[in-house]
Structure formats: structure tokens, C-alpha cells
Scaffold this motif. Structure first.
Motif, PDB file in Angstrom:
ATOM      1  N   ALA A  51     -43.034  52.365  26.266  1.00 17.89           N
ATOM      2  CA  ALA A  51     -43.371  51.681  25.014  1.00 17.89           C
ATOM      3  C   ALA A  51     -44.146  52.598  24.075  1.00 17.89           C
ATOM      4  CB  ALA A  51     -44.172  50.419  25.302  1.00 17.89           C
ATOM      5  N   ASP A  52     -45.110  53.350  24.608  1.00 17.50           N
ATOM      6  CA  ASP A  52     -45.882  54.279  23.780  1.00 17.50           C
ATOM      7  C   ASP A  52     -44.986  55.362  23.183  1.00 17.50           C
ATOM      8  OD1 ASP A  52     -48.185  52.897  24.375  1.00 17.50           O
ATOM      9  OD2 ASP A  52     -48.829  54.262  25.967  1.00 17.50           O
ATOM     10  N   TRP A 136     -47.983  40.467  12.794  1.00 25.20           N
ATOM     11  CA  TRP A 136     -47.189  41.488  13.464  1.00 25.20           C
ATOM     12  C   TRP A 136     -45.863  41.732  12.750  1.00 25.20           C
ATOM     13  CZ3 TRP A 136     -48.832  45.037  16.549  1.00 25.20           C
ATOM     14  CH2 TRP A 136     -49.899  44.810  17.417  1.00 25.20           C
ATOM     15  N   SER A 137     -45.463  40.845  11.857  1.00 31.97           N
ATOM     16  CA  SER A 137     -44.163  41.024  11.209  1.00 31.97           C
ATOM     17  C   SER A 137     -44.153  40.650   9.727  1.00 31.97           C
ATOM     18  CB  SER A 137     -43.086  40.207  11.940  1.00 31.97           C
ATOM     19  OG  SER A 137     -43.458  38.840  12.013  1.00 31.97           O
ATOM     20  N   TRP A 138     -45.224  40.031   9.239  1.00 32.60           N
ATOM     21  CA  TRP A 138     -45.285  39.607   7.840  1.00 32.60           C
ATOM     22  C   TRP A 138     -46.385  40.373   7.106  1.00 32.60           C
ATOM     23  CZ3 TRP A 138     -42.826  35.117   5.477  1.00 32.60           C
ATOM     24  CH2 TRP A 138     -41.894  34.501   6.327  1.00 32.60           C
ATOM     25  N   TRP A 159     -45.132  45.415  21.196  1.00 29.87           N
ATOM     26  CA  TRP A 159     -44.757  45.457  22.608  1.00 29.87           C
ATOM     27  C   TRP A 159     -45.691  46.368  23.400  1.00 29.87           C
ATOM     28  CZ3 TRP A 159     -42.719  42.861  26.243  1.00 29.87           C
ATOM     29  CH2 TRP A 159     -42.225  43.446  27.405  1.00 29.87           C
ATOM     30  N   LYS A 160     -46.040  47.519  22.861  1.00 22.71           N
ATOM     31  CA  LYS A 160     -46.904  48.439  23.605  1.00 22.71           C
ATOM     32  C   LYS A 160     -48.319  47.869  23.741  1.00 22.71           C
ATOM     33  CE  LYS A 160     -49.007  51.727  20.317  1.00 22.71           C
ATOM     34  NZ  LYS A 160     -50.306  51.839  20.987  1.00 22.71           N
ATOM     35  N   THR A 161     -48.707  46.976  22.829  1.00 21.54           N
ATOM     36  CA  THR A 161     -50.028  46.358  22.886  1.00 21.54           C
ATOM     37  C   THR A 161     -50.128  45.342  24.015  1.00 21.54           C
ATOM     38  OG1 THR A 161     -50.327  46.652  20.499  1.00 21.54           O
ATOM     39  CG2 THR A 161     -51.720  45.011  21.570  1.00 21.54           C
ATOM     40  N   TYR A 162     -49.048  44.593  24.255  1.00 22.15           N
ATOM     41  CA  TYR A 162     -49.126  43.475  25.198  1.00 22.15           C
ATOM     42  C   TYR A 162     -48.247  43.622  26.436  1.00 22.15           C
ATOM     43  CZ  TYR A 162     -51.241  41.413  21.035  1.00 22.15           C
ATOM     44  OH  TYR A 162     -52.040  41.173  19.960  1.00 22.15           O
ATOM     45  N   VAL A 163     -47.556  44.748  26.571  1.00 22.51           N
ATOM     46  CA  VAL A 163     -46.646  44.914  27.700  1.00 22.51           C
ATOM     47  C   VAL A 163     -47.364  44.844  29.044  1.00 22.51           C
ATOM     48  CG1 VAL A 163     -46.772  47.439  27.663  1.00 22.51           C
ATOM     49  CG2 VAL A 163     -44.770  46.337  28.631  1.00 22.51           C
ATOM     50  N   GLY A 164     -48.644  45.193  29.065  1.00 16.82           N
ATOM     51  CA  GLY A 164     -49.393  45.179  30.315  1.00 16.82           C
ATOM     52  C   GLY A 164     -49.845  43.804  30.758  1.00 16.82           C
ATOM     53  N   ARG A 170     -48.607  34.227  27.064  1.00 11.74           N
ATOM     54  CA  ARG A 170     -47.962  33.899  25.789  1.00 11.74           C
ATOM     55  C   ARG A 170     -47.754  35.122  24.904  1.00 11.74           C
ATOM     56  NH1 ARG A 170     -50.975  29.814  21.708  1.00 11.74           N
ATOM     57  NH2 ARG A 170     -52.699  31.154  22.366  1.00 11.74           N
ATOM     58  N   VAL A 171     -48.760  35.986  24.808  1.00 14.89           N
ATOM     59  CA  VAL A 171     -48.642  37.122  23.892  1.00 14.89           C
ATOM     60  C   VAL A 171     -47.565  38.108  24.359  1.00 14.89           C
ATOM     61  CG1 VAL A 171     -50.979  36.964  22.973  1.00 14.89           C
ATOM     62  CG2 VAL A 171     -50.556  38.322  25.034  1.00 14.89           C
ATOM     63  N   ARG A 172     -47.368  38.224  25.669  1.00 16.60           N
ATOM     64  CA  ARG A 172     -46.320  39.121  26.145  1.00 16.60           C
ATOM     65  C   ARG A 172     -44.940  38.565  25.801  1.00 16.60           C
ATOM     66  NH1 ARG A 172     -42.952  40.956  30.279  1.00 16.60           N
ATOM     67  NH2 ARG A 172     -43.330  43.109  30.930  1.00 16.60           N
ATOM     68  N   ARG A 173     -44.773  37.246  25.924  1.00 18.29           N
ATOM     69  CA  ARG A 173     -43.491  36.634  25.547  1.00 18.29           C
ATOM     70  C   ARG A 173     -43.243  36.807  24.057  1.00 18.29           C
ATOM     71  NH1 ARG A 173     -45.532  32.066  28.124  1.00 18.29           N
ATOM     72  NH2 ARG A 173     -45.268  30.848  26.217  1.00 18.29           N
TER      73      ARG A 173
END
Length: 364
Positions: A51-52, A136-138, A159-164, A170-173
């Protein structure tokens, strides 16, 4: 993509048969493979490492794509031209115009990360949480979505922020959804399909709400469409539309979005009559609920005109209606989204085609 490490491991195992002998294999691992594994371990293991890496690549692509537009500007968040830490350049690709909206992807990501962390710490309700998650998108200035390669870079940042986080978090989904949308926006359709299939499988496995399942299916159908799997896209779009209609009602935004996607699939398969019937029913609802300036309303208006002028059996009045609709929609899109937005560009192309079709029909 999400099983990157497993793929790497399988690839390494497959290559083992190609070595001269065990000494040759061990020598390769000593000089190369172990070093790769150390970097992966230091980078937070395979998914985080990947991801990084992908994030840095996506940021470089976004900065290069925006270079001409951002020349001589500064970030509205940190007020610098180059990011103080990463030395990255600026991006925009929202609906800001003039000297507004220039930023570093890193600054946008850090801003979103802080807002989401505050929402989690304060246990904010879903509506308040979702409003913060939109960062994150707006764009926080023009309140429109980022698009193209900037959306892709933000998807990787998210994704790289929450992949772990754990799979059930919820945030990973949500982050997986952002990644899939970002890849799709940058025309990486095959990669987006992989992520969206994994997202839907994960949501079904976790037993999330029917609402969230419908959203994931709607995103997946868009990927099917771009990959040329039109019949599969149509079937899924039909199911998502009627599922949303039953669950949320005709005025909910997810239902109207599903209606747009369903009509787009019908048009792709040249089923214009069915598309017109559905749009005649849903477009007035979108105009009433979301307003003429709503992105879904703009998209649906463009689809309605396309269903008119692409139909081989179109009458002169229908072709005139298509041109008039696109002229009005183009003005709205240019005012709301800006002339550089891909939706505006798509409507302009449709207007040119509609005018050509009308001129050919009216010619002696």
C-alpha cells in the motif's frame, strides 16, 4: 492485489523449480530474496508495504498530471508549494476554479485522517461520521468529489492508513471501498474489479447490512460494464435498483444512483426504449429530491438524452428534445462541476453527437 504477499510467495515457490541446484537457490535467496523480505517486514508486512509503495507511485502520477494546472500555486492547507516532508508537488482535480483548491495529497490525507480519528474518539453518530469520512474523496472547498488520478492517489492514501486494522473494523471496510473507487476513477478497471470483488465477498462474510451490500454490488456492476461484461452488469444493476427501491424507497439517493446505473447498462445494450421508460419515471424524482445541480441528476439527464438520440427509431421531436436537454445539462455541469470535469466533457461530447444526428435526420 489484496493477496499480494500470497501471490509473491506462490511466485517464489514456482521459481524454485528453475534453479540449477539447491546451492544456486540458496545463493539467490541470500543475495536478493531475504533483502526483499526485510524491507517488507520493516514496512509493516506485505499489505502495508504494498500500500505504501502504490501510494507513492499514485501520488507521483497525480502530481505529474496536475503539473500544468498547479504551476506557481501553493497548498491551501500548509501554504507551501512543495510538501515540507515528502517534497511532493500540488494537485487539484475537483471542481475548484481560479486559484482555489490546490493541495498536496499528503495534506488532504492528513486532514481526513485527523477528522476521522476525532469522529471515532467522540463516538459520533453514523451521519456525522460519514460527513467527516467524505474528506477522503470530497473537496472541502467546492464540496465536489475528486476525480481521475487524484482520486486514485487518495484511495491509496486511505487504504495505506487503515489497512492494518482488523477486517471487521468499519474504517478498513470503508478504505477498501475508497481504494476500489479510486482505481476505477483512474481507469485501472481490472484492478478496481479485483478490489470490488474482494470487498463484496468480505461484506457478505461479515454479514453487513443489506444497504451496504447493495452499494458494493452497484460498484461491482460498474466494473463489469467497463470490462465489457455488459449482461452481468445489467443483471446486477437491475437487482440493485429493485433492491434499493424496496429497501430505501424511490426518493433515496442510493435508489436514484442505482436507477442511473441501471439505465446506463440498458443503453450500453441498446435497449433504449426500456431506458427511456425508467428515466421518465426516475429523472423527475431526482430533480425534485437532489435538485438540478445534483451530480446524479446531471448524469441522468445526459443518459436520458443519449437514450433519445442513440435510438435508431428516434423521431425529429425526440432528437430536438435530446439536443435541448444536453444544452441545458451542459450549462449546469459547467457551472457546478467546471469545464475540466470529466462529466462535463462527456456531456459536451454527447451534445456534439446529438447535434450531428439531428442535422443528418433533418437534411434533405
Amino acid at each position: 492485489m489484496l493477496d499480494w504477499y500470497n501471490c509473491l510467495e506462490k511466485q517464489s515457490n514456482a521459481q524454485a523449480d528453475t534453479y540449477c541446484d539447491s546451492t544456486c537457490q540458496h545463493d539467490h535467496w541470500r543475495r536478493g530474496h531475504k533483502q526483499i523480505c526485510k524491507r517488507i517486514h520493516r514496512g509493516g508486512n506485505a499489505e502495508q508495504y504494498n500500500a505504501d509503495k502504490k501510494y507513492k507511485e499514485a501520488v507521483a502520477v497525480a502530481v505529474e498530471a496536475c503539473a500544468e494546472d498547479t504551476k506557481g500555486q501553493t497548498c491551501y492547507i500548509c501554504t507551501q508549494a512543495l510538501h515540507w516532508k515528502t517534497k511532493e508537488g500540488l494537485v487539484r482535480m475537483c471542481s475548484c476554479r481560479g486559484t482555489a483548491g490546490f493541495a498536496h495529497v499528503s495534506c488532504l490525507a492528513e486532514q481526513a485522517k485527523i477528522l476521522v480519528a476525532e469522529a471515532e474518539a467522540n463516538n459520533l453518530r453514523a451521519e456525522a461520521f460519514d460527513k467527516r469520512w467524505k474528506r477522503w474523496s470530497w473537496c472541502s472547498l467546492c464540496e465536489q468529489e475528486y476525480h481521475g488520478v487524484v482520486r486514485c492517489a487518495l484511495g491509496w492514501a486511505c487504504w495505506k492508513t487503515y489497512v492494518g486494522q482488523s477486517e471487521g473494523d468499519r474504517v478498513r471496510r470503508y478504505a477498501m471501498n475508497q481504494l476500489g473507487n479510486g482505481l476505477f476513477e483512474a481507469d485501472h478497471y481490472e484492478d478496481a474489479l479485483t478490489v470490488r470483488e474482494a470487498e463484496l465477498a468480505m461484506k457478505k462474510r461479515l454479514g453487513v447490512s443489506e444497504h451496504n451490500i447493495l452499494v458494493a454490488q452497484g460498484n461491482l456492476s460498474n466494473s463489469y460494464s467497463q470490462m465489457g461484461r455488459l449482461e452481468e452488469a445489467l443483471q446486477m444493476d437491475r437487482d440493485v435498483y429493485y433492491g434499493s427501491l424496496k429497501l430505501e424507497g424511490e426518493e433515496h439517493e442510493i435508489t436514484l444512483t442505482a436507477a442511473f446505473c441501471y439505465t446506463a447498462s440498458l443503453i450500453d445494450l441498446h435497449r433504449h426504449a426500456e431506458a427511456k421508460v425508467l428515466l421518465n419515471k426516475t429523472l423527475p424524482v431526482a430533480r425534485r429530491v437532489l435538485g438540478e445541480n445534483g451530480e446524479i441528476t446531471i448524469r441522468m439527464s445526459g443518459s436520458y438524452a443519449m437514450a433519445l438520440y442513440e435510438d435508431d427509431g428516434a423521431t425529429l421531436d425526440e432528437l430536438r428534445e435530446a439536443v435541448a436537454t444536453l444544452e441545458a445539462t451542459e450549462r449546469t455541469a459547467r457551472r457546478v462541476l467546471g469545464g475540466a470535469h470529466p462529466i462535463t466533457g462527456s456531456i459536451e461530447k454527447g451534445l456534439q453527437q446529438a447535434r450531428k444526428t439531428l442535422a443528418a435526420f433533418a437534411a434533405p
